[in-house]
Design an enzyme around this catalytic site. Structure first.
Site, PDB file in Angstrom:
ATOM      1  N   HIS A 119       0.879  -1.189   0.000  1.00 48.31           N
ATOM      2  CA  HIS A 119       0.000   0.000   0.000  1.00 48.31           C
ATOM      3  C   HIS A 119       0.909   1.230   0.000  1.00 48.31           C
ATOM      4  O   HIS A 119       1.745   1.384  -0.878  1.00 48.31           O
ATOM      5  CB  HIS A 119      -0.922  -0.116   1.227  1.00 48.31           C
ATOM      6  CG  HIS A 119      -2.059   0.861   1.300  1.00 48.31           C
ATOM      7  ND1 HIS A 119      -2.406   1.714   0.292  1.00 48.31           N
ATOM      8  CD2 HIS A 119      -2.943   1.124   2.325  1.00 48.31           C
ATOM      9  CE1 HIS A 119      -3.450   2.449   0.663  1.00 48.31           C
ATOM     10  NE2 HIS A 119      -3.788   2.110   1.901  1.00 48.31           N
ATOM     11  N   HIS A 171      -2.012  -2.201  -9.855  1.00 46.85           N
ATOM     12  CA  HIS A 171      -3.082  -1.660  -9.007  1.00 46.85           C
ATOM     13  C   HIS A 171      -4.266  -2.597  -9.032  1.00 46.85           C
ATOM     14  O   HIS A 171      -4.563  -3.184 -10.072  1.00 46.85           O
ATOM     15  CB  HIS A 171      -3.504  -0.263  -9.491  1.00 46.85           C
ATOM     16  CG  HIS A 171      -4.206   0.509  -8.431  1.00 46.85           C
ATOM     17  ND1 HIS A 171      -5.554   0.401  -8.205  1.00 46.85           N
ATOM     18  CD2 HIS A 171      -3.722   1.355  -7.505  1.00 46.85           C
ATOM     19  CE1 HIS A 171      -5.878   1.176  -7.184  1.00 46.85           C
ATOM     20  NE2 HIS A 171      -4.789   1.759  -6.736  1.00 46.85           N
ATOM     21  N   ASP A 181       2.614   5.829  -6.558  1.00 46.97           N
ATOM     22  CA  ASP A 181       3.821   5.795  -5.735  1.00 46.97           C
ATOM     23  C   ASP A 181       5.106   5.808  -6.548  1.00 46.97           C
ATOM     24  O   ASP A 181       6.162   6.141  -6.026  1.00 46.97           O
ATOM     25  CB  ASP A 181       3.796   4.559  -4.819  1.00 46.97           C
ATOM     26  CG  ASP A 181       2.706   4.689  -3.777  1.00 46.97           C
ATOM     27  OD1 ASP A 181       2.592   5.776  -3.196  1.00 46.97           O
ATOM     28  OD2 ASP A 181       1.949   3.724  -3.566  1.00 46.97           O
TER      29      ASP A 181
HETATM   30  N1  COA Z   1       5.421  -6.342 -10.177  1.00 48.43           N
HETATM   31  C1  COA Z   1       5.389  -7.517 -10.831  1.00 48.43           C
HETATM   32  N2  COA Z   1       4.246  -8.168 -11.120  1.00 48.43           N
HETATM   33  C2  COA Z   1       3.101  -7.600 -10.723  1.00 48.43           C
HETATM   34  C3  COA Z   1       3.058  -6.385 -10.041  1.00 48.43           C
HETATM   35  C4  COA Z   1       4.281  -5.742  -9.773  1.00 48.43           C
HETATM   36  N3  COA Z   1       4.307  -4.580  -9.113  1.00 48.43           N
HETATM   37  N4  COA Z   1       1.795  -6.050  -9.770  1.00 48.43           N
HETATM   38  C5  COA Z   1       1.029  -7.029 -10.259  1.00 48.43           C
HETATM   39  N5  COA Z   1       1.830  -7.974 -10.828  1.00 48.43           N
HETATM   40  C6  COA Z   1       1.379  -9.199 -11.449  1.00 48.43           C
HETATM   41  C7  COA Z   1       1.079 -10.236 -10.378  1.00 48.43           C
HETATM   42  O1  COA Z   1       2.224 -10.994 -10.052  1.00 48.43           O
HETATM   43  C8  COA Z   1       0.012 -11.051 -11.042  1.00 48.43           C
HETATM   44  O2  COA Z   1       0.628 -11.909 -11.959  1.00 48.43           O
HETATM   45  P1  COA Z   1       0.148 -13.448 -12.111  1.00 48.43           P
HETATM   46  O3  COA Z   1      -1.281 -13.329 -12.560  1.00 48.43           O
HETATM   47  O4  COA Z   1       1.095 -14.006 -13.100  1.00 48.43           O
HETATM   48  O5  COA Z   1       0.270 -14.021 -10.731  1.00 48.43           O
HETATM   49  C9  COA Z   1      -0.773 -10.029 -11.856  1.00 48.43           C
HETATM   50  O6  COA Z   1       0.141  -8.962 -12.097  1.00 48.43           O
HETATM   51  C10 COA Z   1      -2.012  -9.513 -11.155  1.00 48.43           C
HETATM   52  O7  COA Z   1      -1.631  -8.881  -9.947  1.00 48.43           O
HETATM   53  P2  COA Z   1      -2.313  -9.130  -8.557  1.00 48.43           P
HETATM   54  O8  COA Z   1      -1.275  -9.606  -7.588  1.00 48.43           O
HETATM   55  O9  COA Z   1      -3.544  -9.936  -8.716  1.00 48.43           O
HETATM   56  O10 COA Z   1      -2.725  -7.698  -8.144  1.00 48.43           O
HETATM   57  P3  COA Z   1      -3.431  -7.290  -6.786  1.00 48.43           P
HETATM   58  O11 COA Z   1      -4.625  -6.534  -7.156  1.00 48.43           O
HETATM   59  O12 COA Z   1      -3.632  -8.436  -5.866  1.00 48.43           O
HETATM   60  O13 COA Z   1      -2.337  -6.358  -6.116  1.00 48.43           O
HETATM   61  C11 COA Z   1      -0.912  -4.516  -5.867  1.00 48.43           C
HETATM   62  C12 COA Z   1      -2.232  -5.013  -6.431  1.00 48.43           C
HETATM   63  C13 COA Z   1      -0.879  -3.008  -5.990  1.00 48.43           C
HETATM   64  C14 COA Z   1      -0.792  -4.885  -4.385  1.00 48.43           C
HETATM   65  C15 COA Z   1       0.240  -5.157  -6.691  1.00 48.43           C
HETATM   66  O14 COA Z   1       0.178  -4.688  -8.011  1.00 48.43           O
HETATM   67  C16 COA Z   1       1.607  -4.834  -6.093  1.00 48.43           C
HETATM   68  O15 COA Z   1       2.060  -5.541  -5.191  1.00 48.43           O
HETATM   69  N6  COA Z   1       2.270  -3.754  -6.569  1.00 48.43           N
HETATM   70  C17 COA Z   1       3.545  -3.364  -5.998  1.00 48.43           C
HETATM   71  C18 COA Z   1       3.329  -2.561  -4.724  1.00 48.43           C
HETATM   72  C19 COA Z   1       2.802  -1.199  -4.986  1.00 48.43           C
HETATM   73  O16 COA Z   1       3.290  -0.488  -5.840  1.00 48.43           O
HETATM   74  N7  COA Z   1       1.785  -0.817  -4.206  1.00 48.43           N
HETATM   75  C20 COA Z   1       1.174   0.499  -4.306  1.00 48.43           C
HETATM   76  C21 COA Z   1      -0.234   0.367  -4.786  1.00 48.43           C
HETATM   77  S1  COA Z   1      -0.954   1.937  -5.129  1.00 48.43           S
END
Ligand code: COA
Length: 369
Positions: free
Chosen positions: A218, A257, A308
């Site tokens: 987050h 996201h 971010d």
């Molecule tokens: N880096 C690499 N791969 C990513 C990614 C990232 N930052 N964000 C999503 N993915 C990939 C996931 O591994 C997943 O791949 P898969 O289907 O092969 O397993 C796919 O994209 C879908 O992502 P998912 O994990 O379902 O997204 P979520 O909705 O559960 O999580 C976040 C959303 C924001 C938590 C996630 O994108 C993340 O951890 N981002 C990095 C942290 C961040 O920047 N947070 C700030 C948010 S505003």
């Protein structure tokens, strides 16, 4: 009934505060485009909008600005606590300061509308003071006495750096606060609403929200982005770094996201803030690296940057320590949290979902216990 992991796609309640429109990659606060507000409005006008539902008239804004200034307080007990734990992570220190403010609150159980707003303004006005004091304590610098004259953003820079920067920096910072102010039922806001739904108090809700925001998935991502960029070091190494990280299946901070799948509406304006800072500091290194990382991620995984990502280098170029980036998010998001606390209280029902049980079937206790 099947569980929805991460509550994806679940509509947990109604809200009139903001709306993310993923198809258009846009975001509105009470109907107004957050991007337009970030370009044209002031942070306190946006706080007023979020809390009261309408943009303030000139007179109402000037009254609100004055209320914020009057609410700035030097409480030695809170400052001593901040000093005691000055070596801690700024999110932990801020969470502790707010928790202590709650314990010192005289009208603890009075959350009538007027008192709730008073407490909210107190938090809005003093979070910057506590962050600045922490920054100065841990660097063994004298804590600067706040004034009740300076505007919100100028006051913060003065207390934190003992210097007010040029107007381009102030305006980029103010714009970043507006972009961070509110974003629907994100994890920290939902935490605040869950706590509020038990009819607990505003301090508890904000302390809980801070705990939630701290996590790198987050708000903590804005710090991690900058650690990542520092680890990469030079723009020339960015592509190779990203390809290797993706091969190793690493989560790249500042990308992805839950709601936006075609780009985060707040990114272009936050990127503009980072570009302003690159011009002010005569250093385009972080912007060049940003562009390479963004392009490589899009090319390889079709995953877009979130807010971010540009916020990290923008705050770094403003001179903030990296571990202060998420508290900067708090300084802004307190506005959204409070709006949700107020909304939850107005039409409350305790938030109490179910879980899908996956433990052992019902069974008899073993003999001879
Ligand atoms: N880096 C690499 N791969 C990513 C990614 C990232 N930052 N964000 C999503 N993915 C990939 C996931 O591994 C997943 O791949 P898969 O289907 O092969 O397993 C796919 O994209 C879908 O992502 P998912 O994990 O379902 O997204 P979520 O909705 O559960 O999580 C976040 C959303 C924001 C938590 C996630 O994108 C993340 O951890 N981002 C990095 C942290 C961040 O920047 N947070 C700030 C948010 S505003």
């Amino acid at each position: 009934m099947k569980a929805k992991k991460g509550l994806e796609g679940v509509i947990a309640d109604e809200s009139a505060i903001s709306k993310v429109i993923p198809e258009k990659s846009s975001l509105i606060y009470r109907g107004y485009s957050a991007e337009e507000l970030a370009k044209n409005s002031s942070f306190l006008a946006v706080v007023y909008l979020l809390w009261k539902g309408e943009l303030p008239s000139k007179e109402a804004l000037s009254k609100f600005i004055n209320q914020e200034k009057q609410a700035r307080k030097t409480d030695k007990r809170i400052l001593n606590t901040i000093k005691e734990c000055a070596q801690g992570h700024p999110m932990d220190v801020l969470r502790t300061a707010i928790s202590m403010a709650g314990a010192l609150e005289e009208s603890h159980w009075d959350d009538s509308d007027a008192i709730l707003e008073k407490k909210a303004i107190y938090l809005l006005a003093n979070i910057p003071l506590w962050m600045a004091a922490h920054n100065r304590f841990r660097k063994k610098l004298p804590v600067i006495e706040h004034s009740q004259d300076q505007p919100f953003v100028e006051n913060f820079f003065h207390l934190y750096f003992d210097k007010i920067p040029q107007k381009e920096v102030l305006s980029a910072f103010s714009s970043s606060l507006i972009l961070y102010a509110e974003h629907g039922f994100n994890a920290s806001t939902f935490t605040a609403r869950v706590i509020t739904s038990t009819t607990s108090d505003i301090y508890s809700a904000v302390v809980g929200a801070i705990g939630s925001l701290k996590g790198p998935l987050h708000g903590g991502a804005n710090e991690q982005v900058m650690y990542m960029m520092k680890e990469i070091g030079e723009p020339e190494k960015a592509k190779e770094w990203m390809l290797k990280a993706l091969k190793e299946k690493r989560k790249i901070m500042g990308f992805g996201h839950r709601v936006y799948k075609k780009g985060d509406s707040r990114v272009p304006q936050m990127f503009a803030c980072a570009k302003t800072m690159a011009e002010v500091t005569h250093n385009t290194k972080w912007i060049e690296m940003y562009n390479i990382l963004r392009d490589t991620m899009l090319e390889q995984k079709q995953i877009y940057p979130n807010l971010d990502f540009p916020a990290g280098p923008a705050y770094y170029m403003m001179g903030f320590d990296i571990d202060m980036f998420t508290p900067l998010f708090v300084m802004s998001r307190i506005s959204g949290w409070v709006a949700h606390i107020m909304e939850q209280r107005k039409n409350n029902r305790i938030i109490r979902p179910l879980c899908e049980y996956t433990g052992p079937r019902e069974r008899p206790l073993p003999q001879g216990l």
